[in-house]
Design a protein around this motif. Structure first.
Motif, short mmCIF file in Angstrom:
data_model
loop_
_atom_site.label_atom_id
_atom_site.label_comp_id
_atom_site.label_asym_id
_atom_site.label_seq_id
_atom_site.Cartn_x
_atom_site.Cartn_y
_atom_site.Cartn_z
N GLN A 17 0.83 -1.20 0.00
CA GLN A 17 0.00 0.00 0.00
C GLN A 17 0.86 1.25 0.00
OE1 GLN A 17 -2.30 0.75 3.58
NE2 GLN A 17 -4.08 1.26 2.32
N GLN A 18 2.00 1.21 0.67
CA GLN A 18 2.89 2.37 0.74
C GLN A 18 3.44 2.76 -0.63
OE1 GLN A 18 3.21 4.16 3.60
NE2 GLN A 18 1.69 2.69 4.31
N GLY A 21 1.62 5.54 -2.08
CA GLY A 21 1.55 6.80 -1.34
C GLY A 21 0.13 7.01 -0.84
N GLY A 22 -0.35 8.24 -0.87
CA GLY A 22 -1.70 8.54 -0.42
C GLY A 22 -2.77 7.84 -1.24
N HIS A 23 -2.44 7.51 -2.48
CA HIS A 23 -3.41 6.81 -3.34
C HIS A 23 -3.66 5.38 -2.87
CE1 HIS A 23 -4.19 9.63 -6.68
NE2 HIS A 23 -3.04 10.15 -6.27
#
Length: 186
Positions: A17-18, A21-23
């Motif tokens: 997930q990282q 980023g924010g997505h």
């Protein structure tokens, strides 16, 4: 092993997930669903914390500790004669696990509770290192599958098994740092 696999799976999903980023939190990418699915797996069939407490509170003392020692002896015997990095590092981690086990024998409830999660992870690392040693030992052909098995075993040896030293250090700290705060700490 259920707890070890689901803990490692959740960590992998969070790392994936990282990358976004924010997505990574946006539903359209799908990663947030993987993280949720991986997290719930740590709760199914008893939470991993409960499994850890059961390991140190009940499983280690089965048959006077003979069950755990039998497992350690089996792993040690299987590792003999293997010189790959995964076998060497698994042997080192097994020694740390044996020492942690000896320290936990007869420990009080606070000590067992403080050690449970780290001990379970150390146990899982040793178990997985043992299996990667066995897989690497039979992956002798020059096929892509065998090359991949050897590469993953090497990755596990060099990137995962070193966690054993940190876990052993945490275990040797005992319960005091987390459970016996001074009365005036608050």
């Amino acid at each position: 092993m259920k707890a070890g696999f689901t803990d490692f799976g959740f960590e992998s999903a969070v790392q994936a997930q990282q990358v976004f980023g924010g997505h990574g939190y946006i539903r359209e990418w799908g990663m947030e669903q993987y993280v949720r699915d991986a997290r719930i797996a740590q709760i199914y069939e008893g939470t991993n914390g409960v499994q850890a407490m059961d390991l140190v509170g009940r499983k280690l003392s089965l048959a006077g500790g003979a069950v755990a020692e039998g497992f350690f002896d089996l792993v040690s015997s299987d590792l003999e004669g293997h010189g790959a990095p995964v076998a060497d590092r698994t042997r080192e981690a097994l020694q740390l696990l044996r020492e942690a086990t000896a320290a936990l024998r007869g420990a009080d409830t606070d000590e067992l509770g403080a050690a449970a999660v780290d001990y379970l992870r150390l146990f899982a690392l040793v178990s997985m290192g043992w299996m990667w040693t066995r897989m690497a030992a039979v992956a002798k052909d020059d096929t892509p599958l065998h090359a991949a098995k050897r590469a993953v075993a090497d990755f596990f040896a060099r990137r995962m098994l070193p966690q054993a030293q940190g876990l052993a250090a945490s275990l040797s700290a005992g319960a005091q740092p987390m459970m016996r705060l001074p009365a005036d700490a608050f």
